[in-house]
Design an enzyme around this catalytic site. Structure first.
Site, PDB file in Angstrom:
ATOM      1  N   ARG A  88       0.810  -1.228   0.000  1.00  0.00           N
ATOM      2  CA  ARG A  88       0.000   0.000   0.000  1.00  0.00           C
ATOM      3  C   ARG A  88       0.839   1.271   0.000  1.00  0.00           C
ATOM      4  NH1 ARG A  88      -3.057  -3.205   3.783  1.00  0.00           N
ATOM      5  NH2 ARG A  88      -4.920  -4.040   2.756  1.00  0.00           N
ATOM      6  N   LYS A  90       3.024  11.231 -11.630  1.00  0.00           N
ATOM      7  CA  LYS A  90       2.142  10.376 -12.433  1.00  0.00           C
ATOM      8  C   LYS A  90       2.819   9.025 -12.637  1.00  0.00           C
ATOM      9  CE  LYS A  90      -0.735  13.405 -15.278  1.00  0.00           C
ATOM     10  NZ  LYS A  90      -1.097  13.742 -16.676  1.00  0.00           N
ATOM     11  N   GLU A 116       9.130  17.313 -25.521  1.00  0.00           N
ATOM     12  CA  GLU A 116       8.525  17.708 -24.247  1.00  0.00           C
ATOM     13  C   GLU A 116       9.139  19.017 -23.738  1.00  0.00           C
ATOM     14  OE1 GLU A 116       5.980  16.516 -22.766  1.00  0.00           O
ATOM     15  OE2 GLU A 116       5.741  14.396 -23.256  1.00  0.00           O
ATOM     16  N   LYS A 158       7.426  22.648 -14.906  1.00  0.00           N
ATOM     17  CA  LYS A 158       6.536  21.564 -14.498  1.00  0.00           C
ATOM     18  C   LYS A 158       6.283  21.600 -12.998  1.00  0.00           C
ATOM     19  CE  LYS A 158       5.169  16.853 -15.115  1.00  0.00           C
ATOM     20  NZ  LYS A 158       5.379  15.561 -15.793  1.00  0.00           N
ATOM     21  N   GLU A 186      -4.353  16.988 -11.399  1.00  0.00           N
ATOM     22  CA  GLU A 186      -4.896  17.333 -12.702  1.00  0.00           C
ATOM     23  C   GLU A 186      -6.387  17.668 -12.653  1.00  0.00           C
ATOM     24  OE1 GLU A 186      -4.658  15.491 -17.218  1.00  0.00           O
ATOM     25  OE2 GLU A 186      -3.207  14.814 -15.727  1.00  0.00           O
ATOM     26  N   ARG A 228      -3.115  21.583 -14.345  1.00  0.00           N
ATOM     27  CA  ARG A 228      -2.169  20.571 -14.810  1.00  0.00           C
ATOM     28  C   ARG A 228      -2.555  19.999 -16.170  1.00  0.00           C
ATOM     29  NH1 ARG A 228       0.826  15.839 -11.225  1.00  0.00           N
ATOM     30  NH2 ARG A 228       2.017  14.961 -12.958  1.00  0.00           N
ATOM     31  N   ASN A 246      -0.823  18.361 -21.003  1.00  0.00           N
ATOM     32  CA  ASN A 246      -1.211  17.353 -21.990  1.00  0.00           C
ATOM     33  C   ASN A 246      -1.255  17.907 -23.409  1.00  0.00           C
ATOM     34  OD1 ASN A 246      -1.619  15.199 -20.104  1.00  0.00           O
ATOM     35  ND2 ASN A 246      -3.534  16.181 -19.495  1.00  0.00           N
ATOM     36  N   HIS A 298      -0.846  15.646 -26.408  1.00  0.00           N
ATOM     37  CA  HIS A 298      -0.860  14.265 -25.948  1.00  0.00           C
ATOM     38  C   HIS A 298      -2.092  13.473 -26.387  1.00  0.00           C
ATOM     39  CE1 HIS A 298       2.545  15.569 -23.641  1.00  0.00           C
ATOM     40  NE2 HIS A 298       2.684  14.402 -23.051  1.00  0.00           N
ATOM     41  N   HIS A 354      -1.086  10.141 -27.951  1.00  0.00           N
ATOM     42  CA  HIS A 354      -1.469   8.843 -27.409  1.00  0.00           C
ATOM     43  C   HIS A 354      -2.230   8.017 -28.446  1.00  0.00           C
ATOM     44  CE1 HIS A 354      -1.196  10.208 -22.906  1.00  0.00           C
ATOM     45  NE2 HIS A 354      -0.023  10.040 -23.474  1.00  0.00           N
ATOM     46  N   HIS A 410       7.374   7.914 -27.543  1.00  0.00           N
ATOM     47  CA  HIS A 410       6.347   8.793 -26.970  1.00  0.00           C
ATOM     48  C   HIS A 410       6.568  10.250 -27.371  1.00  0.00           C
ATOM     49  CE1 HIS A 410       3.511  10.521 -24.153  1.00  0.00           C
ATOM     50  NE2 HIS A 410       4.474  11.221 -23.596  1.00  0.00           N
TER      51      HIS A 410
END
Length: 364
Positions: free
Chosen positions: A119, A141, A183, A225, A235, A239, A243, A246, A250, A263
């Site tokens: 956990r 993330k 990026e 960032k 997000e 935030r 993206n 993206h 993606h 990527h």
């Protein structure tokens, strides 16, 4: 050494940026750690595992080494379980620390393992690609991919430190450097027009891995960032601007199969499409769209999207975390240096997608 501080509800931690940080990894291991798991892949291990292990063993803690297969296609549930197998077989407890030595795939999957194991255990990010150093290692993330969508299974989980050794970039393939630079320029496009202009002026130096240029690009990207994730860790608002490009990117990755395009390559091309969509929806000037395209090309990334077919593009985009209530949302630019997230008219999106006419087989 440059240090950038990240301060979120999920944790406050430093990003250290300097040559030779691999030899100082022990500095980021908490004193009460009972054991350390260095998790990497064979490609990175061949260059840097011995140095990393020596630095970690200097703490006097037990160190185990776990190697995962290399590639985006292995960022999945089966590979995640290889980490859990190793941790359990070696009886690591909840005071163990995981160390992610590698690019974005290693960072994402190790971070998710850390969030889940018992956990939650602590972990340190040691990114070895440009993309991971400026983006995926910062902000918490973590995720694995699902066959139906990228990064769909994951958690927000912050590291205790990010250690960026700028020397490791010397062993990167040129293609990986270019992908990471996509990026970098994203930060200028969404929030710092002066940094975007600096990237335009220094594109050649960045591709050559000029040490001063790379150091400035990495530090400034991390600063930008950190500003965003410190204000919006999960997000819920600001935030989302990270993206930019993206949703298109993606879709390229999922549509072609993970690993066909890197990527950053997919994001770079996706930023051009997002700029074209911005022109239609928000009136981004045509010369600004041209600047985006020129800089993406200058850093060495593809500028022509694959022809997935408009309906296939939209299907792939629907399986995306930026979708809300079945409605696609895109990060758009009213001008260079400013971004916002919003829904777009279907007709405008289809017009942009219709321009993706070059066969996918020519893009990789």
């Amino acid at each position: 050494m440059n240090t950038v501080e990240v301060n979120t509800p999920g944790g406050r931690y430093p990003i250290h940026v300097a040559p030779g940080r691999l030899d100082r990894l022990g500095d980021s291991i908490p004193a009460d750690a009972t054991a350390i798991a260095l998790i990497t892949n064979p490609t990175v291990a061949a260059h840097y595992a011995s140095r990393a292990i020596a630095a970690l063993e200097s703490t006097g803690k037990r160190v185990i080494r776990v190697e995962l297969p290399d590639g985006e296609q292995y960022k999945d549930w089966q590979t995640l379980n290889l980490i859990f197998d190793a941790l359990l077989q070696n009886r690591l407890d909840r005071k163990a620390v995981l160390v992610a030595l590698g690019g974005g795939v290693i960072g994402d999957i190790v971070g998710f393992a850390a969030a889940c194991y018992m956990r939650g255990v602590r972990f340190v990010q040691v990114p070895t690609t440009v993309l991971a150093q400026v983006d995926s290692s910062v902000g918490g993330k973590t995720a694995v991919n699902h066959p139906l969508g990228k990064n769909m299974i994951g958690a927000f989980y912050q590291p205790v430190a990010v250690e960026i050794d700028t020397d490791v970039l010397n062993t990167l393939p040129d293609r990986e450097v270019s992908a990471g630079l996509a990026e970098v320029i994203k930060y200028g496009l969404i929030m710092d027009p002066a940094f975007f202009e600096w990237c335009e002026a220094n594109a050649d130096a960045l591709r050559r891995r000029d040490p001063q240029a790379m150091a400035h690009a990495i530090v400034r990207s991390c600063e930008l960032k950190a500003q965003v994730v410190s204000a919006d860790e999960r997000e819920s608002g600001l935030r989302a601007i990270l993206n930019f490009g993206h949703t298109f990117g993606h879709a390229i990755e999922a549509g072609l199969g993970y690993g066909q395009w890197l990527h950053g390559e997919a994001v770079g091309c996706g930023m051009i499409q997002a700029a074209e969509l911005s022109a239609r929806v928000l009136g981004l000037p045509a010369d600004s769209v041209a600047r985006v395209r020129s800089l993406v090309e200058a850093i060495g990334c593809p500028v022509a999207p694959p022809d997935l077919g408009t309906d296939r593009w939209i299907d792939l985009m629907q399986v995306d975390k930026k979708t809300e209530g079945g409605q696609l949302r895109f990060v758009l630019l009213p001008r260079i240096g400013e971004a916002r997230s919003q829904a777009v008219p279907d007709a405008d999106l289809r017009q942009v997608l219709a321009q993706a006419a070059q066969p996918a087989t020519e893009q990789g």
